[in-house]
Design a protein around this motif. Structure first.
Motif, PDB file in Angstrom:
ATOM      1  N   ASP A 105       0.868  -1.318   0.073  1.00 54.17           N
ATOM      2  CA  ASP A 105       0.269   0.095  -0.047  1.00 54.17           C
ATOM      3  C   ASP A 105       0.932   1.306   0.069  1.00 54.17           C
ATOM      4  O   ASP A 105       0.616   2.485  -0.611  1.00 54.17           O
ATOM      5  CB  ASP A 105      -0.893   0.130   1.257  1.00 54.17           C
ATOM      6  N   GLU A 106       2.029   1.167   0.705  1.00 51.64           N
ATOM      7  CA  GLU A 106       2.811   2.419   0.910  1.00 51.64           C
ATOM      8  C   GLU A 106       3.630   2.612  -0.430  1.00 51.64           C
ATOM      9  O   GLU A 106       3.591   3.839  -1.016  1.00 51.64           O
ATOM     10  CB  GLU A 106       4.077   2.234   1.984  1.00 51.64           C
ATOM     11  N   LEU A 108       2.561   1.723  -3.492  1.00 50.39           N
ATOM     12  CA  LEU A 108       1.497   1.999  -4.371  1.00 50.39           C
ATOM     13  C   LEU A 108       1.059   3.569  -4.386  1.00 50.39           C
ATOM     14  O   LEU A 108       0.890   4.436  -5.259  1.00 50.39           O
ATOM     15  CB  LEU A 108       0.107   1.561  -3.981  1.00 50.39           C
ATOM     16  N   GLN A 109       1.108   3.796  -2.909  1.00 51.39           N
ATOM     17  CA  GLN A 109       0.783   5.444  -2.746  1.00 51.39           C
ATOM     18  C   GLN A 109       1.850   6.297  -3.082  1.00 51.39           C
ATOM     19  O   GLN A 109       1.648   7.249  -3.675  1.00 51.39           O
ATOM     20  CB  GLN A 109       0.669   5.872  -1.143  1.00 51.39           C
ATOM     21  N   THR A 110       3.048   5.996  -2.918  1.00 49.06           N
ATOM     22  CA  THR A 110       4.103   6.667  -3.443  1.00 49.06           C
ATOM     23  C   THR A 110       4.238   6.893  -5.063  1.00 49.06           C
ATOM     24  O   THR A 110       4.274   7.923  -5.585  1.00 49.06           O
ATOM     25  CB  THR A 110       5.410   5.931  -2.982  1.00 49.06           C
ATOM     26  N   GLN A 112       1.539   6.435  -6.816  1.00 47.34           N
ATOM     27  CA  GLN A 112       0.412   7.222  -7.292  1.00 47.34           C
ATOM     28  C   GLN A 112       0.632   8.775  -7.161  1.00 47.34           C
ATOM     29  O   GLN A 112       0.546   9.603  -7.807  1.00 47.34           O
ATOM     30  CB  GLN A 112      -0.908   6.879  -6.451  1.00 47.34           C
ATOM     31  N   ASN A 113       1.481   9.182  -5.885  1.00 48.22           N
ATOM     32  CA  ASN A 113       1.764  10.585  -5.633  1.00 48.22           C
ATOM     33  C   ASN A 113       2.787  11.145  -6.879  1.00 48.22           C
ATOM     34  O   ASN A 113       2.652  12.382  -7.234  1.00 48.22           O
ATOM     35  CB  ASN A 113       2.434  10.642  -4.430  1.00 48.22           C
ATOM     36  N   LYS A 116       0.683  11.476 -10.177  1.00 45.02           N
ATOM     37  CA  LYS A 116       0.216  12.807 -10.020  1.00 45.02           C
ATOM     38  C   LYS A 116       0.983  14.026 -10.237  1.00 45.02           C
ATOM     39  O   LYS A 116       0.501  14.980 -10.777  1.00 45.02           O
ATOM     40  CB  LYS A 116      -0.765  12.684  -8.680  1.00 45.02           C
TER      41      LYS A 116
END
Length: 296
Positions: A105-106, A108-110, A112-113, A116
């Motif tokens: 999850d971490e 994937l979040q990185t 995505q950021n 973006k």
């Protein structure tokens, strides 16, 4: 087999050996009663032996039963320990799975950021360029006629070049030898593997070769990757090369335009000047500026 031997064997034998001894003892007693198995036993046959023999047999049977109860108890305790161990192992597996999911999850979040941020940066660049073009198109006719005819082409070219550069990296200090053309891609792959990354790459040396038996200054390497998100990920991990024995003298940076390189050079010059004038401060470049903080 007398009763003393039975007692000693029953208290010292292993579970498997104990079962064999008990079976042999039963066969002997059944044979004396004229039986082939316990199914042949009858009340009349049991009355045949003398009272002393029956008492001795009963004592032996009770001894075997006592030992059997001890074996059952030991097996029960062992089973309970195995169950506890299994529960602990299952708990460890669950915790590892939770940790793995959290790391995914971490990551994937990185990612995505990163995507973006890259998209927003590109959108802002296009918006500014289109705004400039729009102001030209909507201006007075006389003003339009005096503008360079290649303005639109220059704008489009600049945007395209910036997008292309966003997928590139520059590597400085990567050793170069006479066999470099055949091994360069492998060298870059090994370098990225040292910081835990294995992206697909296209590589090329820039400039004229200046290698004399491995003692010349290695040329810069231009690396093209599949996306700007991959570039960002590698730049974030590039500081890990400082602790590498093999790549401590190499470093990675973005592929800058001529204007950006000029600006960067000026910032580095300022950083060096401040380092001499203020040696008690730590000076670093971030966000297009030179920052200074007290050394810890």
């Amino acid at each position: 087999m007398d009763e003393t031997e039975i007692y000693e064997i029953a208290n010292t034998a292993t579970a498997t050996k104990f079962q064999k001894i008990f079976n042999k003892w039963m066969e002997e007693k059944l044979k004396k009663l004229g039986c082939h198995s316990t199914e042949d036993l009858t009340t009349a046959k049991v009355k045949v032996p003398l009272k002393d023999d029956l008492a001795s047999w009963l004592h032996g049977a009770l001894t075997f039963m006592h030992r059997q109860n001890e074996v059952i108890r030991d097996l029960t305790d062992a089973t309970a320990m195995l169950k506890d161990g299994l529960i602990d192992s299952q708990g460890s597996v669950v915790r590892l799975q939770e940790q793995l999911l959290a790391n995914k999850d971490e990551h994937l979040q990185t990612l995505q950021n990163t995507v973006k941020s890259t998209v927003q940066s590109f959108q802002e660049t296009v918006k500014e360029e289109l705004k400039t073009y729009s102001s030209v198109v909507t201006g007075p006719a006389q003003q339009i006629q005096t503008l360079p005819p290649q303005l639109l082409n220059d704008v489009v070219k600049q945007v395209v070049e910036q997008e292309d550069r966003s997928r590139n990296l520059m590597i400085f200090g990567l050793p170069e030898d006479s066999n470099d053309s055949e091994t360069l891609k492998e060298k870059v792959a090994d370098m990225f593997a040292a910081i835990g990354e294995k992206p697909r790459v296209e590589v090329t040396r820039l400039g004229k070769a200046d290698v004399d038996n491995g003692h010349g200054r290695p040329r810069a390497v231009k690396v093209t990757l599949s996306s700007s998100a991959t570039v960002h990920q590698l730049l974030m991990k590039a500081r890990g090369l400082k602790t590498s024995e093999v790549y401590s003298k190499a470093f990675i940076c973005p592929d800058l335009s001529k204007e950006q390189r000029t600006e960067r050079r000026e910032l580095v010059t300022e950083q060096r000047r401040l380092a001499v004038e203020q040696p008690n401060m730590k000076h670093f470049i971030r966000g297009g500026r030179v920052h200074s903080v007290e050394k810890s």
